[in-house]
Design a protein around this motif. Structure first.
Motif, PDB file in Angstrom:
ATOM      1  N   SER A 138       0.784  -1.131  -0.078  1.00  0.00           N
ATOM      2  CA  SER A 138      -0.019   0.051   0.073  1.00  0.00           C
ATOM      3  C   SER A 138       0.997   1.005   0.161  1.00  0.00           C
ATOM      4  CB  SER A 138      -1.038  -0.076   1.338  1.00  0.00           C
ATOM      5  OG  SER A 138      -1.416   1.120   1.292  1.00  0.00           O
ATOM      6  N   VAL A 139       0.364   2.151  -0.529  1.00  0.00           N
ATOM      7  CA  VAL A 139       0.904   3.577  -0.235  1.00  0.00           C
ATOM      8  C   VAL A 139       0.961   3.919   1.218  1.00  0.00           C
ATOM      9  CG1 VAL A 139       0.756   6.113  -0.641  1.00  0.00           C
ATOM     10  CG2 VAL A 139       0.122   4.381  -2.430  1.00  0.00           C
ATOM     11  N   ALA A 140       0.289   3.367   2.066  1.00  0.00           N
ATOM     12  CA  ALA A 140       0.478   3.654   3.551  1.00  0.00           C
ATOM     13  C   ALA A 140       1.830   3.024   4.068  1.00  0.00           C
ATOM     14  CB  ALA A 140      -0.690   2.762   4.207  1.00  0.00           C
ATOM     15  N   ALA A 141       2.354   2.201   3.289  1.00  0.00           N
ATOM     16  CA  ALA A 141       3.925   1.636   3.645  1.00  0.00           C
ATOM     17  C   ALA A 141       4.769   2.992   3.737  1.00  0.00           C
ATOM     18  CB  ALA A 141       4.143   0.599   2.697  1.00  0.00           C
ATOM     19  N   LEU A 142       4.422   3.999   3.250  1.00  0.00           N
ATOM     20  CA  LEU A 142       5.444   5.267   3.318  1.00  0.00           C
ATOM     21  C   LEU A 142       4.882   6.057   4.359  1.00  0.00           C
ATOM     22  CD1 LEU A 142       5.708   5.611  -0.524  1.00  0.00           C
ATOM     23  CD2 LEU A 142       7.459   4.519   1.120  1.00  0.00           C
ATOM     24  N   THR A 143       3.699   5.915   4.922  1.00  0.00           N
ATOM     25  CA  THR A 143       3.189   6.801   5.962  1.00  0.00           C
ATOM     26  C   THR A 143       3.363   6.152   7.231  1.00  0.00           C
ATOM     27  OG1 THR A 143       0.930   5.758   6.058  1.00  0.00           O
ATOM     28  CG2 THR A 143       1.382   7.420   4.259  1.00  0.00           C
ATOM     29  N   THR A 144       2.681   6.735   8.508  1.00  0.00           N
ATOM     30  CA  THR A 144       3.109   6.289   9.845  1.00  0.00           C
ATOM     31  C   THR A 144       1.644   6.046  10.402  1.00  0.00           C
ATOM     32  OG1 THR A 144       2.931   8.620  10.652  1.00  0.00           O
ATOM     33  CG2 THR A 144       5.250   7.634  10.181  1.00  0.00           C
ATOM     34  N   SER A 145       0.713   5.379   9.750  1.00  0.00           N
ATOM     35  CA  SER A 145      -0.563   5.270  10.065  1.00  0.00           C
ATOM     36  C   SER A 145      -0.652   3.922  10.917  1.00  0.00           C
ATOM     37  CB  SER A 145      -1.575   5.063   9.026  1.00  0.00           C
ATOM     38  OG  SER A 145      -1.671   6.390   8.141  1.00  0.00           O
ATOM     39  N   GLY A 146      -0.029   3.808  12.164  1.00  0.00           N
ATOM     40  CA  GLY A 146      -0.156   2.594  12.987  1.00  0.00           C
ATOM     41  C   GLY A 146       0.612   1.477  12.485  1.00  0.00           C
ATOM     42  N   THR A 147       0.138   0.302  13.083  1.00  0.00           N
ATOM     43  CA  THR A 147       0.654  -0.956  12.618  1.00  0.00           C
ATOM     44  C   THR A 147       0.291  -1.196  11.354  1.00  0.00           C
ATOM     45  OG1 THR A 147      -1.420  -1.980  13.826  1.00  0.00           O
ATOM     46  CG2 THR A 147       0.576  -1.705  15.193  1.00  0.00           C
ATOM     47  N   TYR A 148      -0.705  -0.826  10.656  1.00  0.00           N
ATOM     48  CA  TYR A 148      -1.016  -1.113   9.453  1.00  0.00           C
ATOM     49  C   TYR A 148       0.127  -0.696   8.311  1.00  0.00           C
ATOM     50  CZ  TYR A 148      -3.690  -1.640   4.986  1.00  0.00           C
ATOM     51  OH  TYR A 148      -4.144  -1.731   3.938  1.00  0.00           O
ATOM     52  N   SER A 149       0.485   0.618   8.590  1.00  0.00           N
ATOM     53  CA  SER A 149       1.411   1.078   7.479  1.00  0.00           C
ATOM     54  C   SER A 149       2.664   0.405   7.843  1.00  0.00           C
ATOM     55  CB  SER A 149       2.056   2.468   8.284  1.00  0.00           C
ATOM     56  OG  SER A 149       0.947   3.391   7.810  1.00  0.00           O
ATOM     57  N   ALA A 150       2.907  -0.255   9.144  1.00  0.00           N
ATOM     58  CA  ALA A 150       4.072  -1.119   9.771  1.00  0.00           C
ATOM     59  C   ALA A 150       4.226  -2.441   8.717  1.00  0.00           C
ATOM     60  CB  ALA A 150       4.461  -1.084  10.997  1.00  0.00           C
ATOM     61  N   PRO A 224      -0.725   1.782  -9.003  1.00  0.00           N
ATOM     62  CA  PRO A 224      -1.404   2.246  -9.989  1.00  0.00           C
ATOM     63  C   PRO A 224      -1.850   3.821  -9.958  1.00  0.00           C
ATOM     64  CG  PRO A 224      -2.318   0.299  -8.974  1.00  0.00           C
ATOM     65  CD  PRO A 224      -1.045   0.900  -8.079  1.00  0.00           C
ATOM     66  N   SER A 225      -1.877   4.406 -11.113  1.00  0.00           N
ATOM     67  CA  SER A 225      -2.237   5.924 -11.160  1.00  0.00           C
ATOM     68  C   SER A 225      -1.248   6.995 -10.971  1.00  0.00           C
ATOM     69  CB  SER A 225      -3.329   6.203 -10.283  1.00  0.00           C
ATOM     70  OG  SER A 225      -3.103   6.781  -8.874  1.00  0.00           O
ATOM     71  N   LEU A 226      -1.264   7.936 -11.935  1.00  0.00           N
ATOM     72  CA  LEU A 226      -0.059   8.938 -11.807  1.00  0.00           C
ATOM     73  C   LEU A 226      -0.041   9.667 -10.408  1.00  0.00           C
ATOM     74  CD1 LEU A 226       2.182  10.496 -13.136  1.00  0.00           C
ATOM     75  CD2 LEU A 226       0.507  11.638 -14.234  1.00  0.00           C
ATOM     76  N   ARG A 227      -1.386   9.936  -9.853  1.00  0.00           N
ATOM     77  CA  ARG A 227      -1.370  10.924  -8.879  1.00  0.00           C
ATOM     78  C   ARG A 227      -0.700   9.951  -7.533  1.00  0.00           C
ATOM     79  NH1 ARG A 227      -6.473   9.215 -10.516  1.00  0.00           N
ATOM     80  NH2 ARG A 227      -7.898   8.009  -8.965  1.00  0.00           N
ATOM     81  N   TYR A 228      -1.006   8.677  -7.438  1.00  0.00           N
ATOM     82  CA  TYR A 228      -0.361   7.782  -6.376  1.00  0.00           C
ATOM     83  C   TYR A 228       1.110   7.701  -6.438  1.00  0.00           C
ATOM     84  CZ  TYR A 228      -4.750   7.573  -3.625  1.00  0.00           C
ATOM     85  OH  TYR A 228      -5.855   7.906  -3.053  1.00  0.00           O
ATOM     86  N   ARG A 229       1.590   7.641  -7.840  1.00  0.00           N
ATOM     87  CA  ARG A 229       2.862   7.701  -8.134  1.00  0.00           C
ATOM     88  C   ARG A 229       3.521   8.996  -7.648  1.00  0.00           C
ATOM     89  NH1 ARG A 229       1.274   4.580 -12.623  1.00  0.00           N
ATOM     90  NH2 ARG A 229       1.413   6.371 -14.018  1.00  0.00           N
ATOM     91  N   ALA A 230       3.015  10.171  -7.862  1.00  0.00           N
ATOM     92  CA  ALA A 230       3.436  11.371  -7.515  1.00  0.00           C
ATOM     93  C   ALA A 230       3.304  11.338  -5.797  1.00  0.00           C
ATOM     94  CB  ALA A 230       2.572  12.557  -8.084  1.00  0.00           C
ATOM     95  N   ALA A 231       2.334  10.914  -5.047  1.00  0.00           N
ATOM     96  CA  ALA A 231       2.156  10.983  -3.875  1.00  0.00           C
ATOM     97  C   ALA A 231       3.053  10.246  -3.114  1.00  0.00           C
ATOM     98  CB  ALA A 231       0.683  10.236  -3.301  1.00  0.00           C
ATOM     99  N   LEU A 235       6.137  11.537  -0.559  1.00  0.00           N
ATOM    100  CA  LEU A 235       6.380  10.814   0.847  1.00  0.00           C
ATOM    101  C   LEU A 235       7.581  10.393   1.001  1.00  0.00           C
ATOM    102  CD1 LEU A 235       3.059   8.857   1.147  1.00  0.00           C
ATOM    103  CD2 LEU A 235       3.891  10.725   2.647  1.00  0.00           C
ATOM    104  N   ARG A 236       8.388   9.686  -0.096  1.00  0.00           N
ATOM    105  CA  ARG A 236       9.521   9.451   0.218  1.00  0.00           C
ATOM    106  C   ARG A 236      10.692  10.685   0.304  1.00  0.00           C
ATOM    107  NH1 ARG A 236       8.080   5.627  -4.191  1.00  0.00           N
ATOM    108  NH2 ARG A 236       9.260   7.157  -5.575  1.00  0.00           N
ATOM    109  N   ALA A 237      10.300  11.691  -0.295  1.00  0.00           N
ATOM    110  CA  ALA A 237      11.007  12.788  -0.523  1.00  0.00           C
ATOM    111  C   ALA A 237      11.011  13.655   0.824  1.00  0.00           C
ATOM    112  CB  ALA A 237      10.838  13.936  -1.705  1.00  0.00           C
ATOM    113  N   LEU A 238       9.807  13.561   1.467  1.00  0.00           N
ATOM    114  CA  LEU A 238       9.694  14.494   2.715  1.00  0.00           C
ATOM    115  C   LEU A 238      10.504  14.174   3.839  1.00  0.00           C
ATOM    116  CD1 LEU A 238       5.732  14.993   2.585  1.00  0.00           C
ATOM    117  CD2 LEU A 238       7.678  16.926   2.235  1.00  0.00           C
ATOM    118  N   PRO A 239      10.901  15.056   4.538  1.00  0.00           N
ATOM    119  CA  PRO A 239      11.518  14.522   5.930  1.00  0.00           C
ATOM    120  C   PRO A 239      10.434  13.749   6.806  1.00  0.00           C
ATOM    121  CG  PRO A 239      11.722  16.835   5.530  1.00  0.00           C
ATOM    122  CD  PRO A 239      10.704  16.541   4.380  1.00  0.00           C
ATOM    123  N   ARG A 240      11.013  12.776   7.498  1.00  0.00           N
ATOM    124  CA  ARG A 240       9.929  12.073   8.018  1.00  0.00           C
ATOM    125  C   ARG A 240       9.053  12.788   9.318  1.00  0.00           C
ATOM    126  NH1 ARG A 240       8.169   7.859   5.535  1.00  0.00           N
ATOM    127  NH2 ARG A 240       7.649   7.058   7.419  1.00  0.00           N
TER     128      ARG A 240
END
Length: 262
Positions: A138-150, A224-231, A235-240
């Motif tokens: 998931s794109v959530a892998a790049l976020t910090t949304s709890g254990t789901y992201s982990a 999938p989708s250009l908008r989520y590739r951009a997102a 997320l990879r470029a932003l400071p944590r």
């Protein structure tokens, strides 16, 4: 005829994977907890697509039941050519003060089961020098949304490492990293996304067709989708620290342990 095994096949992306693979003339092994729902789906797919469909009810939070699925994947007489590790869900409560048993169960379904099932499938796949593993991250892998992201971050990294290990074997590994997809995922998790603009949502059919096309091309990370590739790039470029701040401003959704993206 090639055979695909799909976990979490009774609903959401798993259901769409089943239909698209069946119409592409793949025999299927369908895995989910709800045996009645699987049997209904199997009857519909057999009638509509004319393929062979096996039903394998299993709760992947249970190690013994997971092992039954692993045994099917080790079968060299009727080998599985594509393993789709799709089963997953969001826990609808916060980690702090919540039920750790629920968190352990979700870890078992989204981390342990893909590891065990992938290992089981690779024996016959590498022996035949043919096959593919598709792990739903998931794109959530790049976020910090709890254990789901982990959990989804583990799936993403595991798949990338696996793809490197499999180079030259004839077997591929792909991690599917979608954003918000219109399925029953969020309703089951008790997450209200009624205020999310329609442009943020992806169609399950296009997500699955993109994923399968990427598997055929040997793509490792499928977003999938250009908008989520951009997102994802953002997320990879932003400071944590900034990524954590975005999580904190998500209206409390992520604070409950749920994810903004499946």
């Amino acid at each position: 005829m090639a055979t695909a095994l799909i976990t979490g096949a009774s609903a959401g992306l798993g259901l769409e994977f089943a239909w698209q693979l069946a119409t592409a003339h793949h025999d299927l092994v369908l895995v989910a907890r709800d045996a009645d729902r699987l049997e209904r789906l199997a009857r519909q797919v057999r009638a509509a697509a004319g393929v062979q469909v096996e039903v394998l009810p299993a709760d992947l939070s249970d190690r013994e039941q997971t092992e039954r699925v692993a045994e099917r994947l080790r079968d060299r007489e009727t080998p599985v050519s594509l393993l789709v590790n799709n089963a997953g869900y969001a826990v609808d409560e916060a980690f702090v003060g919540g039920d750790v048993g629920k968190q352990e169960a979700s870890l078992d379904v989204m981390v342990r089961a893909p590891m065990v099932l992938t290992h089981a499938a690779l024996g016959q796949m590498t022996e035949r020098e043919r096959g593919a593993i598709l792990n739903v991250s998931s794109v959530a892998a790049l976020t910090t949304s709890g254990t789901y992201s982990a959990h989804k971050a583990w799936v993403r990294t595991f798949t990338e490492g696996l793809a490197a290990d499999l180079r030259g074997t004839g077997v591929t590994a792909t991690a599917l990293c979608p954003g918000l997809v219109r399925t029953e995922f969020h309703d089951r998790a008790g997450i209200d996304f009624s205020n999310v603009p329609s442009v943020a949502w992806l169609d399950a059919r296009s997500v699955v067709s993109t994923a399968l096309a990427d598997v055929r091309r040997g793509v490792v990370l499928s977003t999938p989708s250009l908008r989520y590739r951009a997102a994802s790039g953002l997320l990879r470029a932003l400071p944590r620290t900034a990524v954590r701040a975005i999580r904190g401003g998500a209206g409390g959704v992520a604070g409950r342990g749920a994810s903004l993206v499946p």
